[in-house]
Design a protein around this motif. Structure first.
Motif, PDB file in Angstrom:
ATOM      1  N   SER A  47       0.844  -1.195   0.000  1.00  0.00           N
ATOM      2  CA  SER A  47       0.000   0.000   0.000  1.00  0.00           C
ATOM      3  C   SER A  47       0.877   1.241   0.000  1.00  0.00           C
ATOM      4  CB  SER A  47      -0.904   0.013   1.241  1.00  0.00           C
ATOM      5  OG  SER A  47      -1.726  -1.136   1.279  1.00  0.00           O
ATOM      6  N   LYS A  48       0.360   2.305  -0.577  1.00  0.00           N
ATOM      7  CA  LYS A  48       1.150   3.525  -0.650  1.00  0.00           C
ATOM      8  C   LYS A  48       0.265   4.753  -0.520  1.00  0.00           C
ATOM      9  CE  LYS A  48       1.047   3.959  -5.726  1.00  0.00           C
ATOM     10  NZ  LYS A  48       1.871   4.115  -6.941  1.00  0.00           N
ATOM     11  N   PHE A  49       0.901   5.868  -0.192  1.00  0.00           N
ATOM     12  CA  PHE A  49       0.276   7.184  -0.232  1.00  0.00           C
ATOM     13  C   PHE A  49       0.851   7.924  -1.427  1.00  0.00           C
ATOM     14  CE2 PHE A  49       0.361   6.933   4.671  1.00  0.00           C
ATOM     15  CZ  PHE A  49      -0.893   6.355   4.713  1.00  0.00           C
ATOM     16  N   TRP A  50      -0.001   8.666  -2.115  1.00  0.00           N
ATOM     17  CA  TRP A  50       0.540   9.590  -3.108  1.00  0.00           C
ATOM     18  C   TRP A  50      -0.145  10.948  -2.955  1.00  0.00           C
ATOM     19  CZ3 TRP A  50      -2.441   5.374  -4.274  1.00  0.00           C
ATOM     20  CH2 TRP A  50      -3.595   5.546  -5.059  1.00  0.00           C
ATOM     21  N   PHE A  51       0.654  11.991  -3.144  1.00  0.00           N
ATOM     22  CA  PHE A  51       0.227  13.353  -2.866  1.00  0.00           C
ATOM     23  C   PHE A  51       0.194  14.149  -4.170  1.00  0.00           C
ATOM     24  CE2 PHE A  51       2.319  11.598   0.812  1.00  0.00           C
ATOM     25  CZ  PHE A  51       1.538  12.004   1.886  1.00  0.00           C
ATOM     26  N   GLU A  52      -0.934  14.797  -4.419  1.00  0.00           N
ATOM     27  CA  GLU A  52      -1.086  15.649  -5.600  1.00  0.00           C
ATOM     28  C   GLU A  52      -1.410  17.061  -5.134  1.00  0.00           C
ATOM     29  OE1 GLU A  52      -3.898  13.959  -8.318  1.00  0.00           O
ATOM     30  OE2 GLU A  52      -2.781  12.072  -8.527  1.00  0.00           O
ATOM     31  N   THR A  53      -0.534  17.983  -5.445  1.00  0.00           N
ATOM     32  CA  THR A  53      -0.709  19.364  -4.996  1.00  0.00           C
ATOM     33  C   THR A  53      -1.885  20.014  -5.705  1.00  0.00           C
ATOM     34  OG1 THR A  53       0.847  20.161  -6.679  1.00  0.00           O
ATOM     35  CG2 THR A  53       1.750  19.597  -4.521  1.00  0.00           C
ATOM     36  N   GLY A  54      -2.490  20.980  -5.044  1.00  0.00           N
ATOM     37  CA  GLY A  54      -3.607  21.695  -5.652  1.00  0.00           C
ATOM     38  C   GLY A  54      -3.120  22.666  -6.707  1.00  0.00           C
ATOM     39  N   THR A  55      -3.823  22.719  -7.835  1.00  0.00           N
ATOM     40  CA  THR A  55      -3.469  23.637  -8.917  1.00  0.00           C
ATOM     41  C   THR A  55      -4.717  24.338  -9.419  1.00  0.00           C
ATOM     42  OG1 THR A  55      -3.698  21.866 -10.570  1.00  0.00           O
ATOM     43  CG2 THR A  55      -1.497  22.241  -9.654  1.00  0.00           C
ATOM     44  N   MET A  64      -4.618   7.099  -1.059  1.00  0.00           N
ATOM     45  CA  MET A  64      -4.021   5.862  -0.583  1.00  0.00           C
ATOM     46  C   MET A  64      -4.596   4.700  -1.367  1.00  0.00           C
ATOM     47  SD  MET A  64      -5.893   6.869   2.802  1.00  0.00           S
ATOM     48  CE  MET A  64      -5.303   8.450   2.193  1.00  0.00           C
ATOM     49  N   GLY A  65      -3.716   3.719  -1.654  1.00  0.00           N
ATOM     50  CA  GLY A  65      -4.164   2.570  -2.425  1.00  0.00           C
ATOM     51  C   GLY A  65      -3.025   1.613  -2.663  1.00  0.00           C
ATOM     52  N   GLN A  66      -3.232   0.703  -3.602  1.00  0.00           N
ATOM     53  CA  GLN A  66      -2.242  -0.314  -3.925  1.00  0.00           C
ATOM     54  C   GLN A  66      -1.375   0.147  -5.105  1.00  0.00           C
ATOM     55  OE1 GLN A  66      -2.048  -3.860  -2.550  1.00  0.00           O
ATOM     56  NE2 GLN A  66      -2.901  -2.706  -0.842  1.00  0.00           N
ATOM     57  N   LEU A  67      -0.575  -0.771  -5.618  1.00  0.00           N
ATOM     58  CA  LEU A  67       0.362  -0.438  -6.685  1.00  0.00           C
ATOM     59  C   LEU A  67      -0.331  -0.072  -7.992  1.00  0.00           C
ATOM     60  CD1 LEU A  67       3.047  -3.233  -6.114  1.00  0.00           C
ATOM     61  CD2 LEU A  67       3.152  -0.838  -5.386  1.00  0.00           C
ATOM     62  N   ASP A  68      -1.618  -0.423  -8.122  1.00  0.00           N
ATOM     63  CA  ASP A  68      -2.332  -0.124  -9.360  1.00  0.00           C
ATOM     64  C   ASP A  68      -2.804   1.332  -9.435  1.00  0.00           C
ATOM     65  OD1 ASP A  68      -4.360  -0.122  -7.494  1.00  0.00           O
ATOM     66  OD2 ASP A  68      -5.499  -1.763  -8.401  1.00  0.00           O
ATOM     67  N   ASN A  69      -2.524   2.113  -8.382  1.00  0.00           N
ATOM     68  CA  ASN A  69      -2.860   3.545  -8.342  1.00  0.00           C
ATOM     69  C   ASN A  69      -4.362   3.828  -8.344  1.00  0.00           C
ATOM     70  OD1 ASN A  69      -0.162   4.548  -8.288  1.00  0.00           O
ATOM     71  ND2 ASN A  69       0.008   4.146 -10.480  1.00  0.00           N
ATOM     72  N   PHE A  70      -5.169   2.832  -8.007  1.00  0.00           N
ATOM     73  CA  PHE A  70      -6.599   3.089  -7.839  1.00  0.00           C
ATOM     74  C   PHE A  70      -6.826   3.502  -6.393  1.00  0.00           C
ATOM     75  CE2 PHE A  70     -11.013   2.091  -6.936  1.00  0.00           C
ATOM     76  CZ  PHE A  70     -11.650   2.642  -8.039  1.00  0.00           C
ATOM     77  N   ALA A  71      -7.387   4.681  -6.188  1.00  0.00           N
ATOM     78  CA  ALA A  71      -7.531   5.227  -4.846  1.00  0.00           C
ATOM     79  C   ALA A  71      -8.577   4.460  -4.049  1.00  0.00           C
ATOM     80  CB  ALA A  71      -7.900   6.702  -4.915  1.00  0.00           C
ATOM     81  N   GLN A  72      -8.155   3.878  -2.923  1.00  0.00           N
ATOM     82  CA  GLN A  72      -9.090   3.216  -2.009  1.00  0.00           C
ATOM     83  C   GLN A  72      -9.621   4.188  -0.969  1.00  0.00           C
ATOM     84  OE1 GLN A  72      -6.278   0.305  -0.620  1.00  0.00           O
ATOM     85  NE2 GLN A  72      -6.991  -1.254  -2.046  1.00  0.00           N
ATOM     86  N   GLY A  73      -8.936   5.324  -0.832  1.00  0.00           N
ATOM     87  CA  GLY A  73      -9.330   6.353   0.120  1.00  0.00           C
ATOM     88  C   GLY A  73      -8.541   7.611  -0.169  1.00  0.00           C
ATOM     89  N   ALA A  74      -8.942   8.721   0.452  1.00  0.00           N
ATOM     90  CA  ALA A  74      -8.228   9.985   0.223  1.00  0.00           C
ATOM     91  C   ALA A  74      -8.703  11.034   1.220  1.00  0.00           C
ATOM     92  CB  ALA A  74      -8.445  10.489  -1.207  1.00  0.00           C
ATOM     93  N   GLY A 216      -5.719  -9.514   6.882  1.00  0.00           N
ATOM     94  CA  GLY A 216      -5.734  -8.683   8.075  1.00  0.00           C
ATOM     95  C   GLY A 216      -5.538  -7.213   7.780  1.00  0.00           C
ATOM     96  N   THR A 217      -5.488  -6.427   8.840  1.00  0.00           N
ATOM     97  CA  THR A 217      -5.344  -4.977   8.710  1.00  0.00           C
ATOM     98  C   THR A 217      -3.908  -4.642   8.325  1.00  0.00           C
ATOM     99  OG1 THR A 217      -7.051  -4.653  10.388  1.00  0.00           O
ATOM    100  CG2 THR A 217      -5.631  -2.765   9.876  1.00  0.00           C
ATOM    101  N   GLN A 218      -3.733  -4.207   7.090  1.00  0.00           N
ATOM    102  CA  GLN A 218      -2.396  -3.860   6.612  1.00  0.00           C
ATOM    103  C   GLN A 218      -1.945  -2.501   7.139  1.00  0.00           C
ATOM    104  OE1 GLN A 218      -0.386  -5.892   5.142  1.00  0.00           O
ATOM    105  NE2 GLN A 218      -1.849  -7.544   4.777  1.00  0.00           N
ATOM    106  N   TYR A 219      -2.879  -1.564   7.224  1.00  0.00           N
ATOM    107  CA  TYR A 219      -2.551  -0.274   7.824  1.00  0.00           C
ATOM    108  C   TYR A 219      -3.839   0.392   8.299  1.00  0.00           C
ATOM    109  CZ  TYR A 219      -4.095   2.016   3.476  1.00  0.00           C
ATOM    110  OH  TYR A 219      -4.845   2.452   2.399  1.00  0.00           O
TER     111      TYR A 219
END
Length: 390
Positions: A47-55, A64-74, A216-219
């Motif tokens: 799992s990873k976090f990715w940050f996109e600045t406001g423009t 936040m999501g998996q390697l496929d970059n589909f957002a599971q939450g934000a 189980g709970t990964q994070y």
């Protein structure tokens, strides 16, 4: 077609009480402050976090999501947060005349431009939500107002405390009807505690709803929607955490980080992450998983759902980590335990194909077809292989 079959297997595994688990979400609003927590329960620790600045006037967003970059939450810097849940099918009938847009694009538009649950509701009323027939989404804003998106229902609520999981509120009479063990544990905790709107208390709630099973709970993440502080726990270990300043992160350029890398390499979660991603021995995780069941029969492994688990691990190596050699090892390991499984032979054939080993790919697809003469995917790939020079 193969990806669709794997998605069905995943849902079956998640809802199977033997191996499955349940993601959880909780919000509390008191004295003008709203805290939201969620547990992401899954097989893979990638799992990873990715940050996109406001423009151009848009909000900045932490996804936040998996390697496929589909957002599971934000969460965005207006304090709007969402989480998604895999659920049993719930038909969506009110789609005629609605705007056709991929749900991922709709979510991105919401998180970049909206700050309240009411805004989100008005927008989603115009969207064809048919792609959510086996999912639900929950939004919460800084006032504590929440929106549940499930089937044709868009449910707004304002209770001080509310918990969510892999079930539909529209399909139950009361929370007592929910049979998900994690949810029941959490509700028992809430009945016996009088918490406040704090990150630490919400962390305690998420711990009560966490799981240590296969899925189980990964994070866990806990959001202070007013200060925009995000607390992160890794791999159902609530003895240590990392706090993220969302504003600070969004002042940087767009960037991403694996959640495990926020923690010490000596932590339980990072050690699990390293084991799961062992390139030299990619079947290590599976090997340890079945270590106590090596005397099981093939039918018993099938009953355990081993096919689906091997496919999930193998296809992560193949598609998301672009490592067909590791995927081949994983699929071969699964076939050793379930040699009559046509689907795993099919998967191995695809891994060989991606690795340009067309002769072995052909043998694997032929074996799959012998076991399942109706395997259209194998027939398609065998035709492709005939066009290759090998």
């Amino acid at each position: 077609m193969k990806n669709s079959i794997i998605k069905i297997i995943v849902l079956i595994l998640l809802l199977n009480p033997i191996v499955g688990s349940a993601c959880s979400m909780y919000k509390i609003t008191r004295n003008g402050k709203t805290i939201v927590g969620n547990n992401e329960d899954w097989l893979s620790p990638n799992s990873k976090f990715w940050f996109e600045t406001g423009t151009e006037g848009n909000y900045g967003v932490m996804y936040m999501g998996q390697l496929d970059n589909f957002a599971q939450g934000a969460i965005n810097d207006a304090g709007l947060v969402f989480d998604g849940f895999a659920n049993p099918d719930l038909p969506i009938n009110n789609a005629t005349g609605k705007i056709e847009i991929p749900i991922g694009d709709a979510i991105k538009n919401i998180m970049q431009t909206m700050s309240t649950a009411e805004e989100v509701k008005l927008y989603l009323e115009t969207i064809n939500l048919s792609s959510l027939e086996s999912s639900q989404i929950v939004f919460v804003d800084t006032t504590g107002t929440y929106l549940i998106v499930e089937g044709d229902a868009l449910i707004i609520g304002e209770e001080e405390e509310k918990a969510f999981s892999n079930f539909y509120y529209s399909q139950i009479e009361s929370e007592e009807d929910v049979e998900l063990e994690n949810f029941k544990q959490g509700m028992e905790f809430l009945k016996t505690s009088k918490g406040d709107a704090s990150i630490s208390y919400c962390g305690d709630v998420m711990q009560s709803m966490s799981s240590e099973g296969l899925f189980g709970t990964q994070y866990s993440t806990v959001y202070d929607l007013n200060t925009l502080t995000v607390r992160v726990y890794l791999f159902h270990d609530y003895s240590q955490f990392v706090d993220i300043d969302l504003k600070e992160q969004l002042e940087k350029d767009n960037h991403a980080i694996m959640i495990a890398d926020l923690f010490s390499k000596n932590s339980k979660g990072h050690q699990h992450y390293a084991k799961y991603n062992d390139e030299e021995n990619p079947q290590r995780f599976l090997s340890e998983l079945v270590a106590t069941s090596l005397n099981a029969t093939e039918s018993e492994f099938v009953e355990m759902g081993l096919n689906g688990i091997v496919n999930m691990v193998g296809y992560e190596w193949l598609k998301q980590k672009n490592n067909p050699e590791a995927a081949i090892k994983v699929f071969k390991f699964g076939i050793e335990l379930t040699p009559s499984d046509a689907d795993l032979h099919d998967s191995l054939g695809e891994a060989y194909f991606e690795n340009k080993n067309y002769a072995l790919s052909k043998l694997s697809y032929e074996k799959s077809l012998a076991l399942n003469p109706n395997n259209k995917n194998a027939k398609t790939f065998l035709a492709k292989i005939e066009t290759k020079k090998f």
